[in-house]
Design a protein around this motif. Structure first.
Motif, PDB file in Angstrom:
ATOM      1  N   ASN A 189       0.854  -1.192   0.000  1.00  0.00           N
ATOM      2  CA  ASN A 189       0.000   0.000   0.000  1.00  0.00           C
ATOM      3  C   ASN A 189       0.889   1.240   0.000  1.00  0.00           C
ATOM      4  O   ASN A 189       1.849   1.312   0.747  1.00  0.00           O
ATOM      5  CB  ASN A 189      -0.889  -0.030   1.266  1.00  0.00           C
ATOM      6  N   MET A 197      -0.049  15.230  -3.248  1.00  0.00           N
ATOM      7  CA  MET A 197      -1.370  15.179  -3.873  1.00  0.00           C
ATOM      8  C   MET A 197      -1.781  16.540  -4.403  1.00  0.00           C
ATOM      9  O   MET A 197      -2.433  16.632  -5.453  1.00  0.00           O
ATOM     10  CB  MET A 197      -2.393  14.663  -2.857  1.00  0.00           C
ATOM     11  N   ALA A 201      -3.026  17.215  -8.054  1.00  0.00           N
ATOM     12  CA  ALA A 201      -4.329  17.837  -8.322  1.00  0.00           C
ATOM     13  C   ALA A 201      -4.161  19.109  -9.163  1.00  0.00           C
ATOM     14  O   ALA A 201      -4.954  19.366 -10.071  1.00  0.00           O
ATOM     15  CB  ALA A 201      -5.037  18.150  -7.004  1.00  0.00           C
ATOM     16  N   PHE A 213      -9.531  13.633 -13.716  1.00  0.00           N
ATOM     17  CA  PHE A 213     -10.030  12.529 -12.891  1.00  0.00           C
ATOM     18  C   PHE A 213      -9.692  12.834 -11.442  1.00  0.00           C
ATOM     19  O   PHE A 213      -8.861  13.704 -11.151  1.00  0.00           O
ATOM     20  CB  PHE A 213      -9.383  11.198 -13.327  1.00  0.00           C
ATOM     21  N   VAL A 214     -10.376  12.139 -10.545  1.00  0.00           N
ATOM     22  CA  VAL A 214     -10.094  12.327  -9.119  1.00  0.00           C
ATOM     23  C   VAL A 214      -9.039  11.305  -8.699  1.00  0.00           C
ATOM     24  O   VAL A 214      -9.310  10.103  -8.705  1.00  0.00           O
ATOM     25  CB  VAL A 214     -11.373  12.169  -8.274  1.00  0.00           C
ATOM     26  N   PRO A 215      -7.846  11.746  -8.370  1.00  0.00           N
ATOM     27  CA  PRO A 215      -6.795  10.784  -7.989  1.00  0.00           C
ATOM     28  C   PRO A 215      -7.019  10.249  -6.583  1.00  0.00           C
ATOM     29  O   PRO A 215      -7.689  10.882  -5.773  1.00  0.00           O
ATOM     30  CB  PRO A 215      -5.531  11.646  -8.045  1.00  0.00           C
ATOM     31  N   LYS A 216      -6.453   9.100  -6.330  1.00  0.00           N
ATOM     32  CA  LYS A 216      -6.614   8.478  -5.022  1.00  0.00           C
ATOM     33  C   LYS A 216      -5.319   8.590  -4.220  1.00  0.00           C
ATOM     34  O   LYS A 216      -4.232   8.467  -4.774  1.00  0.00           O
ATOM     35  CB  LYS A 216      -6.979   6.997  -5.179  1.00  0.00           C
ATOM     36  N   TYR A 217      -5.484   8.821  -2.940  1.00  0.00           N
ATOM     37  CA  TYR A 217      -4.325   8.860  -2.053  1.00  0.00           C
ATOM     38  C   TYR A 217      -3.704   7.464  -1.917  1.00  0.00           C
ATOM     39  O   TYR A 217      -2.497   7.316  -1.860  1.00  0.00           O
ATOM     40  CB  TYR A 217      -4.727   9.343  -0.660  1.00  0.00           C
ATOM     41  N   ASN A 218      -4.575   6.472  -1.867  1.00  0.00           N
ATOM     42  CA  ASN A 218      -4.082   5.122  -1.571  1.00  0.00           C
ATOM     43  C   ASN A 218      -4.054   4.244  -2.798  1.00  0.00           C
ATOM     44  O   ASN A 218      -5.009   4.186  -3.570  1.00  0.00           O
ATOM     45  CB  ASN A 218      -4.980   4.470  -0.517  1.00  0.00           C
ATOM     46  N   PHE A 220      -3.088   0.227  -3.912  1.00  0.00           N
ATOM     47  CA  PHE A 220      -2.827  -1.123  -3.405  1.00  0.00           C
ATOM     48  C   PHE A 220      -2.332  -1.997  -4.549  1.00  0.00           C
ATOM     49  O   PHE A 220      -2.889  -1.955  -5.651  1.00  0.00           O
ATOM     50  CB  PHE A 220      -4.092  -1.739  -2.815  1.00  0.00           C
TER      51      PHE A 220
END
Lengths: 522, 294
Positions: A189, A197, A201, A213-218, A220
């Motif tokens: 992770n 971020m 952004a 697009f909306v990026p993700k912090y996490n 996996f």
């Protein structure tokens, strides 16, 4: 393996052992406009010093390691520009308590083949992506190993801010009928920090609406792998997947949000008898599998995983000129390697590989054949032929460049003059109508054991492309070895190209200069 | 078996709840509405008085929130026409914001845009009441939400600033169709760097509904400044898109049309206001304005 690798400890007492190594290198940069050796290294820095001192103390109580790194106008970390800094580049405290193994500090480790995680040090191509944090290894029995790791990835003398956490387990099993297998699984992770971020952004908000697009912090990534040994056969399978993540698009012009996938399989068969034969088949598919602690980075920086090229790793200078640089986001590689030992005096090797990219475009194709003949205990001759197709536009990032086709006959002769003196001569002729044209390379090594080594060589673009001059790329080398220490002095002139270590390649500018290297272990 | 349970536990630790991503502006390229225009004025406008946005993060079951409402009203009364208040009812802190079962009789003022402002722009407080002052992170504070005991001090600081943009709202309302037309005029009184975003929304006053206070539940509490609707996206409409610059004398006029809903509850146009907020790329509000619809 590098010359400065650790050897058996030379000092010990009842409380522990102390061991280590030293590596120091000095470069004098000599400007050469003909080959493009004109970076600030040649116009401003003029010379550089770099190296490290590694010390380890191991005892039943505790294991402690420390490495001091120094870079003074060095081109190791960034080949185009001088970089200067020094300090503790690595330290670790390790303690084993029965079935547990605890480490804190800088951690080098990997999960399985490294497809989702590998932290390692490859200083000659500027890689040091240790994890600064903690690791616990638990071995409940001799067949099962569980490890967990958490920390930040090292960057030079600091670290990237995102957090990496992971767990890996490997189980060895002995089944019936002489079948042994190793099963493994891993999960990793990565959590982005707010500053990274925000940078991502800001970039995304500058794109056309349809590209946002909306990026993700996490992020996996998980893997599952198995290696099974059945008599003369070895079968290896690995599958890994990344959750939706921010990666660069094909032209590295924008970030995109994509899931990633990794598939790898290999089948080996070897038979040893009067005539030995070994066959190894490999296949790998990468789909959007670039994995970095920070998606804002590129090149070999901030990579979390380890995806070396699985094509043949060539060592001769001209044959290693064009390499199948891994394309993390879209690549399929198939390779077949066959070794045939006809008798004690004749050994044959055949290798073929094909790397394709998006829309099945050929990125790299290699066919290799050699024959090693041992005339006597003192004399060996290797003859061979290599053919390569290299997609320069994609693999070297030169849009519009035509594919490079090469045909390279080569040979190497080894002759032991007596018990102390030996001679080695290698020669290659690379024939190509593309890129920089055709080259010849000849290298002669002369060794006087146990102290002296000498080498001289010349590579010349014997049939340059029209408009280019013929240039000699001379190499002169002398080294003196005294026990575990060695001093080497070399004059090197080389073209811009890939510098590869273990299948990981970095494109480096041309070099012209003198190198003085001192290495020692204790 | 235990060792495999351990592996599963370690893996499970790495997974967690659904995350909230950063703000990405999905504002569609605005189709020009009749009346939208931009030009460069021949004269430099005199800066109007600087207004301050107070975003009161509140809830119908928040016992201390009436006290913060009173603080907001007192500040507004002391600075007439210069304080723009939004009462934000979000979904976080449900103990204070969730009206519960309908039988309890609390009105649900919660709104997803209000929740976005609370969580993404005002650092998501873990207790109420709190409030944002011009969405700024003030020196000495670690978050953009501020305890109501400090509102007066920070608002005083902000009121003393000179606005770089004049902001005016003109409303037209068709009582038959319930269509509202809000014309928002921005005129730069000095050159700005960076980006400028416009948010336009609607609030409603004088809603009689239940509200908890420290000792009881007030049945006929007067709720004011209830945030109803954002006519732009949460993070606003980017103003400085070519050929519009942020140079002094630049004038930009944008027209917004919206039909006030009658369902599920009738918005009383007489009690509604249009609110305009201008903020920079760091979400700090540089000017705001409020205008009654009727």
């Amino acid at each position: 393996m590098l010359a400065y690798s650790q050897t058996e400890p030379t000092q010990s007492n009842n409380t522990g052992t102390f061991s280590g190594s030293f590596y120091g290198n000095t470069n004098a940069f000599i400007r050469d406009t003909k080959i493009g050796a004109t970076t600030p290294l040649y116009t401003q820095a003029l010379s550089a010093v770099e190296g490290w001192f590694n010390a380890n103390y191991n005892s039943k109580m505790v294991n402690v390691s420390l490495r001091y790194d120094f870079y003074h106008n060095s081109n190791l970390l960034q080949p185009n520009m001088p970089y200067s800094n020094s300090g503790i580049g690595y330290w670790q405290i390790n303690k084993v308590v029965e079935k547990f193994d605890f480490s804190v500090g800088y951690i080098y480790d990997q999960f399985g083949s490294g497809s989702i995680f590998r932290a390692y040090w490859e200083p000659l191509i500027g890689i040091d992506n240790a994890i600064m944090g903690a690791r616990v290894i638990f071995k409940p029995d001799q067949n099962l190993t569980i490890k967990a790791i958490s920390g930040k990835q090292k960057y030079r003398f600091g670290s990237f801010e995102p957090i990496v956490k992971g767990v890996n387990a490997e189980q060895s099993l002995s089944l019936k009928h002489n079948i042994n297998t190793t099963l493994g699984a891993g999960l990793l992770n990565r959590t982005l920090d707010i500053t990274t971020m925000k940078g991502i952004a800001d970039n995304i908000n500058s794109y056309d609406l349809s590209d946002r697009f909306v990026p993700k912090y996490n992020e996996f990534a998980y893997q599952a792998y198995a290696t099974t040994y059945i008599k003369d056969f070895t079968i290896g399978l690995e599958y890994a997947k990344k959750s939706i993540d921010i990666i660069q698009n094909e032209s590295s012009s924008k970030m995109v949000n994509r899931e990633g996938e990794f598939i790898q399989g290999n089948l080996s068969w070897s038979h040893v008898g009067k005539r030995g034969i070994g066959v190894n088949l490999q296949y790998r598919k990468l789909n959007n599998f670039e994995f970095r602690v920070s998606p804002l980075e590129n090149g070999l920086t901030a990579l979390v995983n380890y995806l070396p090229s699985i094509t043949r790793q060539n060592t001769y200078r001209l044959m290693a000129r064009y390499n199948a640089v891994t394309q993390f986001n879209n690549e399929q590689t198939t390779q077949c390697d066959i070794t045939y030992t006809h008798n004690e005096k004749n050994l044959f090797q055949l290798n073929g590989s094909l790397v394709t990219g998006k829309n099945n475009v050929t990125l790299f194709r290699e066919v290799y054949l050699d024959w090693l003949h041992q005339y006597s205990d003192k004399l060996k001759l290797l003859l061979g032929l290599q053919s390569i197709q290299f997609n320069q536009a994609i693999l070297q990032g030169e849009p519009g460049a035509e594919d490079v086709f090469t045909l390279t006959p080569f040979s190497e002769l080894n002759y032991d003059i007596n018990s102390k003196k030996s001679l080695r001569i290698e020669a290659q002729f690379l024939s190509s109508k593309q890129d920089s044209g055709s080259f010849v390379n000849v290298m002669i090594d002369f060794n006087i054991a146990p102290h002296w080594s000498f080498s001289a060589g010349d590579m010349i673009n014997i049939i340059p492309k029209s408009g280019s001059d013929k240039i000699h790329f001379y190499t002169l080398f002398a080294a003196y070895t005294e026990g575990p220490s060695r001093v080497a002095l070399a004059y090197v002139k080389q073209l811009a190209g890939f510098n590869c270590n273990g299948g990981i390649c970095r494109f480096e500018p041309a070099f012209n200069g003198v190198k003085l290297t001192l290495s020692s272990t204790f | 078996m235990k060792k495999y349970i351990l592996i599963l536990c370690l893996a499970a630790l790495l997974n967690a709840c659904k995350e909230e991503g950063p703000y990405i502006d999905f504002t569609p390229t605005r189709i020009k509405v009749i009346g939208d225009t931009d030009y460069v004025s021949s004269t430099l406008a005199v800066p109007q008085s600087h207004h301050v946005l107070l975003e009161d993060i509140t809830g119908v079951k928040c016992p201390n929130c009436p006290a913060s409402h009173d603080v907001a009203k007192n500040i507004s009364d002391a600075n007439p026409g210069r304080i723009v208040i939004l009462a934000l009812h979000g979904y976080t802190n449900p103990i204070f914001t969730d009206p519960g079962a309908a039988a309890l009789g609390f009105t649900d003022f919660r709104d997803s845009t209000a929740n976005y402002i609370i969580t993404q722009l005002l650092d998501n407080p873990s207790a109420l009441p709190q409030g944002g002052i011009n969405r700024k992170l003030f020196s000495g504070e670690t978050k953009r939400f501020i305890d109501y005991s400090k509102w007066s001090t920070y608002i005083g600081q902000e009121l003393a600033l000179i606005t770089p943009v004049n902001l005016e709202i003109t409303n037209t309302y068709n009582a038959t169709t319930r269509e509202l037309t809000s014309v928002v005029k921005m005129e730069l009184t000095q050159t700005l760097t960076g980006d400028l975003y416009l948010s336009v929304g609607i609030t409603e006053n004088n809603i009689i509904a239940k509200q908890k206070d420290p000792t009881t539940t007030i049945v006929n509490y007067v709720h004011n400044h209830i945030f109803r609707k954002m006519l732009t996206t949460e993070a606003g409409l980017k103003i400085n898109k070519a050929p519009i610059t942020l140079d002094a004398k630049q004038v930009v006029i944008r027209v917004f049309k919206y039909t006030l809903p009658s369902l599920p509850v009738v918005w009383n146009a007489s009690n509604c206001n249009t609110v305009a907020i201008l903020h920079d790329g760091n979400i700090n509000v540089v000017q705001c304005a409020e205008k009654k619809i009727l």
